[in-house]
Scaffold this active site. Sequence first.
Site, PDB file in Angstrom:
ATOM      1  N   CYS A 263       0.801  -1.224   0.000  1.00 21.70           N
ATOM      2  CA  CYS A 263       0.000   0.000   0.000  1.00 21.70           C
ATOM      3  C   CYS A 263       0.836   1.277   0.000  1.00 21.70           C
ATOM      4  CB  CYS A 263      -0.942  -0.013   1.189  1.00 21.70           C
ATOM      5  SG  CYS A 263      -1.884  -1.545   1.289  1.00 21.70           S
TER       6      CYS A 263
ATOM      7  N   HIS B 148      -3.029   7.872   6.203  1.00 20.99           N
ATOM      8  CA  HIS B 148      -3.208   6.552   5.600  1.00 20.99           C
ATOM      9  C   HIS B 148      -4.592   6.039   5.979  1.00 20.99           C
ATOM     10  CE1 HIS B 148      -2.046   2.846   3.736  1.00 20.99           C
ATOM     11  NE2 HIS B 148      -2.214   2.161   4.853  1.00 20.99           N
TER      12      HIS B 148
ATOM     13  N   GLU C 132      -1.156   5.145  13.624  1.00 19.74           N
ATOM     14  CA  GLU C 132      -0.881   6.353  12.853  1.00 19.74           C
ATOM     15  C   GLU C 132      -1.087   7.601  13.710  1.00 19.74           C
ATOM     16  OE1 GLU C 132      -1.679   8.405   8.510  1.00 19.74           O
ATOM     17  OE2 GLU C 132      -3.018   6.790   9.179  1.00 19.74           O
TER      18      GLU C 132
ATOM     19  N   LYS D 152      -9.802   7.445   2.308  1.00 22.81           N
ATOM     20  CA  LYS D 152     -10.300   6.056   2.219  1.00 22.81           C
ATOM     21  C   LYS D 152     -11.713   5.912   2.756  1.00 22.81           C
ATOM     22  CE  LYS D 152      -5.750   3.802   2.450  1.00 22.81           C
ATOM     23  NZ  LYS D 152      -4.885   4.990   2.629  1.00 22.81           N
TER      24      LYS D 152
ATOM     25  N   HIS E  21      -9.859   1.396   0.217  1.00 26.62           N
ATOM     26  CA  HIS E  21      -8.407   1.291   0.164  1.00 26.62           C
ATOM     27  C   HIS E  21      -7.998   0.803  -1.216  1.00 26.62           C
ATOM     28  CE1 HIS E  21      -4.354   0.874   1.175  1.00 26.62           C
ATOM     29  NE2 HIS E  21      -4.424   0.212   2.316  1.00 26.62           N
TER      30      HIS E  21
ATOM     31  N   PHE F  29       1.629  -3.301   3.963  1.00 28.09           N
ATOM     32  CA  PHE F  29       2.035  -4.623   4.434  1.00 28.09           C
ATOM     33  C   PHE F  29       3.524  -4.800   4.136  1.00 28.09           C
ATOM     34  CE2 PHE F  29      -2.239  -7.169   4.123  1.00 28.09           C
ATOM     35  CZ  PHE F  29      -2.742  -6.432   5.166  1.00 28.09           C
TER      36      PHE F  29
END
Length: 414
Positions: free
Chosen positions: A165, A305, A316, A337, A342, A401
């Site tokens: 991502c 994010h 975050e 998002k 996402h 990831f």
Amino acid sequence: MPHDRRIVITGMGMISPLGNQVDLFWERLLAGESGIAPLTQFKCDDIDVTFGGECREFNAEDYLEKKEIKRLDRFAQIAMAAAADAFKASGLEKGAGDPSRFGVIIGSGIGGLAELAEQTTRMNEKGPSKVSAFTIPKLMVNAASGNVSIMFGAKGPNTAVATACASATNAMGDAVHAIRRGDADVMITGGTEAALTRLGLSAFASMKALSTRNDAPTKASRPFDRDRDGFVMGEGAAIFIFEELERAKKRGARIWAEVLGYGMSGDANHITQPDELGRGGAAAMRGALKDAGLNPDQIEYVNAHGTGTPLGDVAETTAIKSVFGAHAYKLRISSTKSSIGHLLGASGGVELIATVMAIQNGIISPTINLENPAEGCDLNYTPLTPQDAKVTTAISNSFGFGGHNACIVVGKLR
């Protein structure tokens, strides 16, 4: 840190669950619309999750010849479409002058997943001889950057980035470095992803990573909210023209924003879970600020994010507090998002468009569905409705990831 070669954005193009034009996307984003809905492209009633952020308004034939479409996976198709719009908006000519000074770096976390699944099924049902000769050129992650370079005659730096991502933001950072080093004057860059397939959805559902709010898809993506239960899969592409400032000024290009800094880091913690204290994300933000020569209190907006996962949102928030200190409570923050889901390897690109538009228009797009902030999430995430704000400098975060963290700082040209 001052850089001899400054970089600006002179073109933007996108394909997204909220529309295929930047202005339309921005209008719908500000209106609090959701691009999340029951899925239509494949059978999913036997999967735990039946919704996502499809690019329903995208028609490949609006951009590509039928013969071309057959040789491209959807992730490359939407990248080429977004690149075509970005290139047109930039006012550049094909080849951008000296083609050896014109490059392409596009990120994708997964690449041609639809092609991989289709050809695996064909092989198992009909035998190896029936596997398409186009399988590898369609599924490889660099198919997007390779085909875009051919499309525009770009013969300079040409690579692909796959960092889950964080792919789009890492790709854009690499493009920044290519121009700063003097390897190129113009770069097509960004990210693309079309892993919203039966296989992709099943795989993420098996990981228990996704929201299962099948009865209310538009309410499913809930970054920083108490009732969040996972992220929502989406697809899309966002492509930019990054250009050396003096070159852009000389040709009278419209300048959307200046790219000021880039930072990246690794969590070295877990293959799918973020560091609980957000130390990797914080390191990437600090790196981006240092690269831009900015103090934390010079940032007015953070495009987070913000996936809507139980661990990620708190990590975050912790990272933002670590980097910005008391200034964290003065920041405007939002998660794109919440409206589109996402987009995996494309997310950093689409979110940078939202960040640039906030700078251009003096308004922060909302984090929809944020009705009850979760414990540990006590900052201003622009809940539910847009907020007017003068934004001259902003940062966009992407965490993937594998523990990949990438952040990019943009601002008004000074």
